[in-house]
Write a protein that holds these residues in place. Sequence first.
Motif, short mmCIF file in Angstrom:
data_model
loop_
_atom_site.label_atom_id
_atom_site.label_comp_id
_atom_site.label_asym_id
_atom_site.label_seq_id
_atom_site.Cartn_x
_atom_site.Cartn_y
_atom_site.Cartn_z
N ASN A 1 6.75 -5.28 1.48
CA ASN A 1 6.34 -4.41 2.60
C ASN A 1 7.45 -4.29 3.64
N SER B 1 0.82 -1.21 0.00
CA SER B 1 0.00 0.00 0.00
C SER B 1 0.85 1.26 0.00
N THR B 2 2.15 1.13 0.15
CA THR B 2 3.04 2.29 0.11
C THR B 2 4.23 1.95 -0.78
N THR B 3 4.90 2.99 -1.28
CA THR B 3 6.07 2.78 -2.11
C THR B 3 7.30 2.54 -1.24
N GLU C 1 8.31 5.66 0.55
CA GLU C 1 7.41 5.99 1.66
C GLU C 1 7.69 5.08 2.86
N ARG C 2 7.97 3.80 2.59
CA ARG C 2 8.28 2.88 3.68
C ARG C 2 9.60 3.29 4.36
N ASN D 1 0.14 0.14 5.61
CA ASN D 1 -0.61 1.40 5.59
C ASN D 1 0.16 2.54 6.24
N GLY D 2 1.46 2.62 5.98
CA GLY D 2 2.27 3.72 6.47
C GLY D 2 2.69 3.63 7.93
N VAL E 1 9.07 6.22 6.70
CA VAL E 1 8.48 5.84 7.99
C VAL E 1 9.58 5.43 8.96
#
Length: 146
Positions: free
Chosen positions: A85, A7-9, A12-13, A120-121, A16
């Motif tokens: 993920n 759900s994230t690139t 983006e991961r 989900n982030g 986090v």
Amino acid sequence: MEKGQPSTTGNERKEVVLKLFDAYLKEDLKRIKNLLTDDIRLVVNSYKPSLVREGIYEVLELVQGIFNRAHITEINPHEIMSEENKVMVYLTEKGVWAKGAPSAGDSYQGDRLHIYKIKNGKIMSAEYYLVNENPIPLPGSVNPGH
């Protein structure tokens, strides 16, 4: 988004995880909590036996214990990889043992491997491995080298 797709690139991961490191450096439990899922699973493989904490409150209690034993002054990621993920980070951590630790006031430095799963982030699981140096001594754990 197709079923089974993250759900994230990757970037983006990674972001986090970098936010988590920044929150650790600032000892900001509120920010750390906001980056974790409620059902997070944390495994710290630096101890014998490994420390396993499940759920947000058990994990935050452990993190507070770390803050009570050491002040982390630097987290230097040498390599960050993201696939599916997962985010894998090879890093050097530096800090100072806090009052009450066996070597209070002494500096420490060690290399670590962290593996995070992101959903989900937010971080849904984390595994920490010690590459070298002694881990942060926590109450109730057997710390190799101490």
